[in-house]
Write a protein that holds these residues in place. Structure first.
Motif, PDB file in Angstrom:
ATOM      1  N   SER A 104      10.535   1.074  20.489  1.00  0.00           N
ATOM      2  CA  SER A 104      10.540  -0.307  21.428  1.00  0.00           C
ATOM      3  C   SER A 104       9.304  -0.908  20.521  1.00  0.00           C
ATOM      4  CB  SER A 104       9.598   0.314  22.698  1.00  0.00           C
ATOM      5  OG  SER A 104       8.521   1.176  22.297  1.00  0.00           O
ATOM      6  N   TYR A 153      15.980  -9.274  19.924  1.00  0.00           N
ATOM      7  CA  TYR A 153      16.943  -8.848  20.656  1.00  0.00           C
ATOM      8  C   TYR A 153      18.140  -8.467  19.523  1.00  0.00           C
ATOM      9  CZ  TYR A 153      15.053 -11.222  24.624  1.00  0.00           C
ATOM     10  OH  TYR A 153      14.371 -11.737  26.037  1.00  0.00           O
ATOM     11  N   PRO A 154      18.823  -7.347  19.923  1.00  0.00           N
ATOM     12  CA  PRO A 154      19.875  -6.894  18.645  1.00  0.00           C
ATOM     13  C   PRO A 154      20.837  -8.019  18.786  1.00  0.00           C
ATOM     14  CG  PRO A 154      19.375  -5.303  20.555  1.00  0.00           C
ATOM     15  CD  PRO A 154      18.788  -6.372  20.945  1.00  0.00           C
ATOM     16  N   ALA A 155      21.224  -8.195  17.451  1.00  0.00           N
ATOM     17  CA  ALA A 155      22.385  -9.150  17.107  1.00  0.00           C
ATOM     18  C   ALA A 155      23.309  -8.352  16.080  1.00  0.00           C
ATOM     19  CB  ALA A 155      21.958 -10.455  16.485  1.00  0.00           C
ATOM     20  N   TYR A 189      17.612   1.529  18.571  1.00  0.00           N
ATOM     21  CA  TYR A 189      17.106   0.573  19.913  1.00  0.00           C
ATOM     22  C   TYR A 189      16.023   1.307  20.924  1.00  0.00           C
ATOM     23  CZ  TYR A 189      20.931  -2.107  17.920  1.00  0.00           C
ATOM     24  OH  TYR A 189      21.796  -2.735  17.025  1.00  0.00           O
ATOM     25  N   SER A 236      16.077 -20.779  17.427  1.00  0.00           N
ATOM     26  CA  SER A 236      16.226 -19.377  17.163  1.00  0.00           C
ATOM     27  C   SER A 236      16.874 -18.944  15.952  1.00  0.00           C
ATOM     28  CB  SER A 236      17.021 -18.600  18.146  1.00  0.00           C
ATOM     29  OG  SER A 236      16.809 -18.938  19.398  1.00  0.00           O
ATOM     30  N   VAL A 253      18.466  -8.965  14.152  1.00  0.00           N
ATOM     31  CA  VAL A 253      18.029  -9.351  15.450  1.00  0.00           C
ATOM     32  C   VAL A 253      17.741 -10.764  15.501  1.00  0.00           C
ATOM     33  CG1 VAL A 253      16.548  -7.043  15.598  1.00  0.00           C
ATOM     34  CG2 VAL A 253      15.463  -9.192  14.320  1.00  0.00           C
ATOM     35  N   ARG A 254      17.648 -10.945  16.978  1.00  0.00           N
ATOM     36  CA  ARG A 254      17.424 -12.599  17.182  1.00  0.00           C
ATOM     37  C   ARG A 254      16.129 -12.699  17.694  1.00  0.00           C
ATOM     38  NH1 ARG A 254      18.355 -14.849  22.198  1.00  0.00           N
ATOM     39  NH2 ARG A 254      19.679 -12.921  22.776  1.00  0.00           N
ATOM     40  N   ALA A 296      10.185 -11.802  22.600  1.00  0.00           N
ATOM     41  CA  ALA A 296      11.023 -10.765  22.482  1.00  0.00           C
ATOM     42  C   ALA A 296      12.170 -10.747  21.338  1.00  0.00           C
ATOM     43  CB  ALA A 296      11.662 -10.495  23.812  1.00  0.00           C
ATOM     44  N   ASP A 314      10.757  -4.256  19.250  1.00  0.00           N
ATOM     45  CA  ASP A 314      11.116  -5.095  20.139  1.00  0.00           C
ATOM     46  C   ASP A 314      10.416  -6.464  20.429  1.00  0.00           C
ATOM     47  OD1 ASP A 314      13.880  -3.964  19.935  1.00  0.00           O
ATOM     48  OD2 ASP A 314      13.221  -2.508  21.662  1.00  0.00           O
ATOM     49  N   THR A 315       8.982  -6.413  20.073  1.00  0.00           N
ATOM     50  CA  THR A 315       8.047  -7.383  20.653  1.00  0.00           C
ATOM     51  C   THR A 315       7.324  -7.924  19.247  1.00  0.00           C
ATOM     52  OG1 THR A 315       6.568  -5.857  21.202  1.00  0.00           O
ATOM     53  CG2 THR A 315       8.097  -6.749  22.862  1.00  0.00           C
TER      54      THR A 315
END
Length: 249
Positions: free
Chosen positions: A32, A48-50, A29, A225, A243-244, A46, A35-36
Motif C-alpha cells: 500500500s 493507480y495501476p496502468a 499491488y 495525468s 502507474v497512473r 492516489a 499507492d499514495t
C-alpha cells in the motif's frame, strides 16, 4: 388405535459446494505504501495501476526519440562526447562547443560560457553535456556531471536563467506544465521522486516530493495525468510497475 410411525424418506444429501478461492492480487499491488503520494498536509494523491501497453502507446519526448534513433542507427557507442556532437549538429548556431567550453547564445542575454573542469578533485570537477533544445518551453536541457553524481539544468533560451531539475522534463501536451522524475532506489545517491512545474514565461515549481520509490520516464496521458515506471525495492531486488497519477487538478 395408535397410528403406525411412517418411515422417514431417504434423502441423498448433495455434496458440499466448493466455493472458489477469491483471487489474490499480485504481491506488488498489496504494497500500500506504493499507492499514495502526500503533496501537502491534507492533500494526498492516489496512484493507480496502468498497463504496459497503455504506457507504450504514449509518445516519449520528441528530443528523446531523436537521440535514441541517432544512437540506434549504428553500433552502440558509449562515448558521451561523440553523442553530444551528434546532438549539437541539430541544435543550430545558438549552441556550440569549443574544446572544454560549451557556448550558449540566448536572444536577450550575453553569450554563456560553460567551462568543463576535468580536475581530479571532488569539489572542482565538473562537465557540461548538451542534451537537447526544448522549443515548446524555450529552454536548453543540459546534464551536469560532477566528480560523483550530477544533475540536470534548464537554461532559458532568451534570458540565460538557470533552473536545476531532478531529471529530463516531460512536457504536457498544452505546454503549460512539465514533470521531472528520478529513480535511484538501489544506490540512493540521488533523490527519488517527482517534481511538477508550471511554465508561465519561466519555470515555476508547483511541488516536489522525495519518495522511497523512483519515477522513471514519465509520459503525459492528457494535460492532467501522467503514466510512469515506478521503481521500488522489495525482497532484496528492484522491481517496476506502470502507474497512473493525476498531477494537475
Amino acid at each position: 388405535m395408535p397410528l403406525a410411525e411412517r418411515p422417514r424418506p431417504i434423502v441423498n444429501p448433495s455434496p458440499p459446494v466448493a466455493l472458489p478461492t477469491p483471487p489474490k492480487p499480485p504481491h506488488i499491488y498489496r504494497l500500500s505504501h506504493l499507492d499514495t503520494l502526500a503533496v501537502h498536509r491534507n492533500h494526498v494523491l492516489a496512484l493507480y495501476p496502468a498497463s504496459q501497453s497503455a504506457y507504450d502507446a504514449l509518445p516519449s519526448p520528441a528530443w528523446m526519440r531523436t537521440t535514441q534513433s541517432d544512437e540506434e542507427g549504428g553500433e552502440l557507442d558509449l562515448d558521451p562526447q561523440k553523442e553530444e556532437r551528434s546532438r549539437l549538429r541539430n541544435a543550430g548556431p545558438t549552441v556550440r562547443r569549443v574544446g572544454h567550453t560549451l557556448w550558449l547564445r540566448p536572444t536577450a542575454h550575453a553569450p554563456l560560457q560553460l567551462v568543463d573542469n576535468p580536475a581530479e578533485d571532488y569539489d572542482r570537477n565538473i562537465a557540461y553535456e548538451f542534451i537537447a533544445s526544448l522549443p515548446n518551453i524555450k529552454q536548453w536541457l543540459l546534464s551536469v556531471h560532477l566528480y560523483e553524481g550530477g544533475y540536470y539544468v534548464l537554461i532559458d533560451q532568451r534570458t540565460g536563467r538557470r533552473t536545476p531539475i531532478w531529471g529530463p522534463p516531460a512536457i504536457s501536451p498544452n505546454g503549460r506544465h512539465f514533470v521531472c522524475g528520478n529513480s535511484d532506489v538501489l544506490a540512493r545517491y540521488e533523490p527519488n521522486g517527482l517534481q511538477v512545474w508550471a511554465m508561465d514565461g519561466v519555470p515555476q515549481l508547483l511541488w516536489e516530493r522525495e519518495t522511497e520509490w523512483g519515477v522513471q520516464e514519465p509520459r503525459w496521458l492528457d494535460d492532467h495525468s501522467i503514466l510512469f515506471q515506478q521503481d521500488f525495492y522489495d525482497k532484496d531486488d528492484v522491481d517496476t510497475r506502470i502507474v497512473r497519477l493525476k498531477v494537475i487538478p
